[in-house]
Design an enzyme around this catalytic site. Structure first.
Site, PDB file in Angstrom:
ATOM      1  CB  SER A 178      39.025  32.034  31.813  1.00  0.00           C
ATOM      2  OG  SER A 178      39.552  30.773  30.959  1.00  0.00           O
ATOM      3  CG  HIS A 206      38.033  34.455  35.178  1.00  0.00           C
ATOM      4  ND1 HIS A 206      36.640  35.010  34.093  1.00  0.00           N
ATOM      5  CD2 HIS A 206      38.807  34.353  33.680  1.00  0.00           C
ATOM      6  CE1 HIS A 206      37.521  35.124  32.965  1.00  0.00           C
ATOM      7  NE2 HIS A 206      38.693  34.439  32.762  1.00  0.00           N
ATOM      8  CE  LYS A 238      38.325  38.401  32.227  1.00  0.00           C
ATOM      9  NZ  LYS A 238      39.253  39.187  32.010  1.00  0.00           N
TER      10      LYS A 238
END
Length: 386
Positions: A178, A206, A238
């Site tokens: 990240s 991610h 996300k």
């Protein structure tokens, strides 16, 4: 006074350039932000596909609220597992290619549930040194023996595995790191998991929605086959644009987590309207090749634009583009200079990253335009000469 010691420690954070600032946004999540009446281009969020304020998700959430209300009322195992939750779990399993999926309230809670449910005293966890804080905390909760290997170092990991006499072994890694934006060597990690009879738990917070065929994530990106040793956690706040998380694995592991993951068993299920929005989000992710292609173009634009400057970018192929500065105060000053130019880029400092590696974390989104990235490049080039 009882708070004097805390205030002293807060003062020390300020002195060392480590105190964080919380800002209140006056617009929905997107590439344009307004803070205290000031308009900014935001390079802060993890909304990688620009779905957080997408009209289709908003409409699905509104319809979900009309049909299912706002709250679930209980934990999944009592009476809080509603129709939209069941549908979403099935859709996620099909999309990721695993037997089953289990929904969690957040990625942090998912990680805190997975590790202690699978290992405990007498077992061992082998964790990448740059893993996310939630994975670090999960290992501590498990009470298993914790062994950390140098970042992405397969040879060092194999030495640790070969020397282990633990009853159960678990390899634990981010898929996309990240703060660095690089990818874990998942094929090599899975090979070691098979060789040394271990689970491989992958945090794909991610990567999900961004990498792999149709955005299926990092496991798809590497073309890894279905494997009973492989457990994937993906977040839904996300690239998916909403909230929550899921764990995907074989049916036996998922059933065990449903029975023993404390952060699943003992918490209220997420809002059904969010599950409805996420069902639409999955459709947009699957059809989102154009968004992902645009995102890759923006990454190349940023990297090419800064290539001949003094700013050092880490070797990241993802939407996370760290600009290493080093000194905490210098990083804060650089972020402040950009902010004054209407560009909001967060300054990331220890303990989030190792000492001496403070950085700007540029987060790109498919919702950004080329002109916005060009503005950031221009400002950083100017500041490189200051």
């Amino acid at each position: 006074m009882i708070c004097d010691e805390l205030q002293g420690e807060l003062d020390a954070l300020q002195r060392d350039g480590l105190k964080r600032i919380r800002r209140t946004l006056e617009l929905p999540c997107g590439p344009l932000a307004r803070v205290d009446g000031r308009s900014l281009i935001s390079f802060c969020s993890n909304d990688y596909l620009g779905l957080a304020n997408d009209p289709a998700l908003v409409a699905a959430a509104c319809a979900g609220a009309r049909n299912w209300g706002v709250g679930s009322g209980a934990s999944h195992l009592v009476s809080g597992h509603l129709g939209p939750h069941a549908v979403l779990e099935e859709q996620l399993a099909t999309f990721t290619g695993f037997d089953r999926c289990l929904l969690f309230s957040t990625g942090y809670m998912a990680n805190l549930g997975i590790v202690p449910a699978l290992v405990g005293r007498g077992d061992a966890v082998f964790a990448d040194r740059l893993n996310h804080a939630s994975l670090i905390d999960a290992v501590q909760l498990s009470r298993a023996d914790s062994q950390r290997y140098p970042h992405a170092d397969l040879a060092a990991l194999e030495r640790l595995l070969a020397a282990s006499t633990a009853r159960r072994r678990l390899i634990l890694t981010d898929a996309v790191f990240s703060m660095d934006g690089d990818l874990a060597p998942l094929p090599g990690l899975l090979m070691l998991a098979e060789r040394y009879d271990a689970w491989l738990v992958v945090d794909d917070a991610h990567g999900f929605g961004v990498l792999g065929a149709q955005g299926r994530g990092s496991i798809s990106h590497f073309g890894l086959p279905a494997n009973p040793r492989l457990i994937c956690m993906g977040t839904l706040g996300k690239a998916a644009g909403a909230a929550g998380a899921f764990v995907a694995a074989n049916a036996t592991v998922i059933e065990w987590l449903a029975q023993r993951a404390r952060s699943y068993v003992f918490t209220t299920a997420g809002s059904p309207l969010i599950a409805c929005a996420l069902a639409t989000s999955l459709e947009l992710i699957a059809a989102g090749d154009a968004r992902r292609a645009h995102l890759r173009q923006l990454v190349a634009q940023l990297r090419d634009g800064l290539a001949d400057t003094r700013w050092r970018l880490l070797a990241s192929p993802t939407a996370i583009q760290p600009v290493i500065v080093g000194d905490n105060h210098a990083t804060v000053r650089l972020a402040a200079a950009l902010y004054e130019r209407g560009l909001w880029v967060p300054a990331i400092r220890p303990p989030t990253v190792p000492n001496g590696t403070a950085r700007l974390r540029v987060s790109l989104s498919a919702a950004h335009g080329e002109a916005q990235v060009a503005e950031l490049v221009s400002a950083l080039r100017e500041l490189a000469c200051a």
